[in-house]
Design a protein around this motif. Sequence first.
Motif, short mmCIF file in Angstrom:
data_model
loop_
_atom_site.label_atom_id
_atom_site.label_comp_id
_atom_site.label_asym_id
_atom_site.label_seq_id
_atom_site.Cartn_x
_atom_site.Cartn_y
_atom_site.Cartn_z
N LEU A 33 0.84 -1.19 0.00
CA LEU A 33 0.00 0.00 0.00
C LEU A 33 0.88 1.25 0.00
O LEU A 33 1.83 1.34 0.78
N GLY A 34 0.61 2.16 -0.91
CA GLY A 34 1.38 3.39 -1.00
C GLY A 34 2.58 3.31 -1.92
O GLY A 34 3.24 4.33 -2.17
N ASP A 35 2.91 2.13 -2.45
CA ASP A 35 4.02 2.00 -3.39
C ASP A 35 3.73 2.77 -4.67
O ASP A 35 2.59 2.87 -5.10
N GLN A 36 4.77 3.31 -5.27
CA GLN A 36 4.65 3.96 -6.57
C GLN A 36 4.45 2.88 -7.62
O GLN A 36 5.20 1.90 -7.65
N ILE A 37 3.45 3.04 -8.48
CA ILE A 37 3.10 1.99 -9.43
C ILE A 37 3.42 2.39 -10.87
O ILE A 37 3.89 1.57 -11.65
N VAL A 38 3.15 3.63 -11.24
CA VAL A 38 3.25 3.99 -12.65
C VAL A 38 4.01 5.31 -12.83
O VAL A 38 3.93 6.20 -11.98
N LEU A 39 4.76 5.36 -13.92
CA LEU A 39 5.42 6.59 -14.35
C LEU A 39 5.08 6.78 -15.82
O LEU A 39 5.24 5.85 -16.62
N VAL A 40 4.60 7.97 -16.15
CA VAL A 40 4.35 8.32 -17.54
C VAL A 40 5.06 9.64 -17.80
O VAL A 40 4.89 10.60 -17.05
N ALA A 41 5.88 9.66 -18.84
CA ALA A 41 6.59 10.88 -19.22
C ALA A 41 6.43 11.10 -20.71
O ALA A 41 6.45 10.15 -21.50
N CYS A 42 6.24 12.36 -21.09
CA CYS A 42 6.13 12.73 -22.51
C CYS A 42 7.02 13.93 -22.77
O CYS A 42 7.04 14.87 -21.98
N ALA A 43 7.73 13.87 -23.87
CA ALA A 43 8.59 14.98 -24.28
C ALA A 43 8.05 15.55 -25.57
O ALA A 43 7.70 14.81 -26.50
N SER A 44 7.96 16.88 -25.62
CA SER A 44 7.50 17.56 -26.83
C SER A 44 8.09 18.96 -26.86
O SER A 44 8.63 19.44 -25.86
N ALA A 45 7.97 19.62 -27.99
CA ALA A 45 8.48 20.97 -28.12
C ALA A 45 7.64 21.95 -27.29
O ALA A 45 8.14 23.00 -26.87
N HIS A 46 6.38 21.60 -27.04
CA HIS A 46 5.48 22.48 -26.30
C HIS A 46 4.87 21.72 -25.12
O HIS A 46 4.36 20.61 -25.29
N ARG A 47 4.92 22.32 -23.95
CA ARG A 47 4.48 21.61 -22.73
C ARG A 47 3.01 21.24 -22.75
O ARG A 47 2.62 20.22 -22.19
N GLY A 48 2.17 22.03 -23.42
CA GLY A 48 0.74 21.72 -23.47
C GLY A 48 0.47 20.36 -24.09
O GLY A 48 -0.34 19.58 -23.58
N GLU A 49 1.17 20.07 -25.17
CA GLU A 49 1.01 18.76 -25.82
C GLU A 49 1.51 17.63 -24.91
O GLU A 49 0.88 16.58 -24.83
N ALA A 50 2.62 17.86 -24.24
CA ALA A 50 3.16 16.84 -23.34
C ALA A 50 2.20 16.56 -22.19
O ALA A 50 1.94 15.41 -21.85
N PHE A 51 1.65 17.63 -21.58
CA PHE A 51 0.71 17.45 -20.47
C PHE A 51 -0.55 16.72 -20.93
O PHE A 51 -1.03 15.80 -20.25
N GLU A 52 -1.08 17.11 -22.07
CA GLU A 52 -2.30 16.48 -22.57
C GLU A 52 -2.06 15.00 -22.90
O GLU A 52 -2.88 14.14 -22.58
N ALA A 53 -0.95 14.71 -23.51
CA ALA A 53 -0.61 13.32 -23.82
C ALA A 53 -0.44 12.49 -22.54
O ALA A 53 -0.87 11.34 -22.48
N CYS A 54 0.17 13.07 -21.51
CA CYS A 54 0.31 12.36 -20.23
C CYS A 54 -1.06 12.06 -19.63
O CYS A 54 -1.30 10.95 -19.14
N HIS A 55 -1.97 13.04 -19.68
CA HIS A 55 -3.34 12.82 -19.17
C HIS A 55 -4.00 11.67 -19.93
O HIS A 55 -4.62 10.78 -19.33
#
Length: 96
Positions: A33-55
């Motif tokens: 319980l409480g362990d970290q389970i998932v990591l999602v990272a996205c790289a893009s030229a614009h942060r908005g695209e990276a945030f939306e893709a992560c969501h």
Amino acid sequence: MAFKELSKIENNALKKWNLIDTLIIHRYGKLDLGDQIVLVACASAHRGEAFEACHFLIDWLKTKAPFWKLEETASGSKWVEAIDADKDAAHRWSYK
């Protein structure tokens, strides 16, 4: 099977947004319980695209990836399904 589905979800993100790269790490096996389970990272030229893709990736991981979540408690164990809020979050991507 999970790796194949993760690749499909990742490829969908790469097609939808102008991403340089993505990274998905999802732990498996017995976790506490409480362990970290998932990591999602996205790289893009614009942060908005990276945030939306992560969501998008997180929403789809919670509902579409074939992870079998067995919750073990003192009173027994049960399989955990996606909750309605997770399904609603993933559903919004059907229209984009």
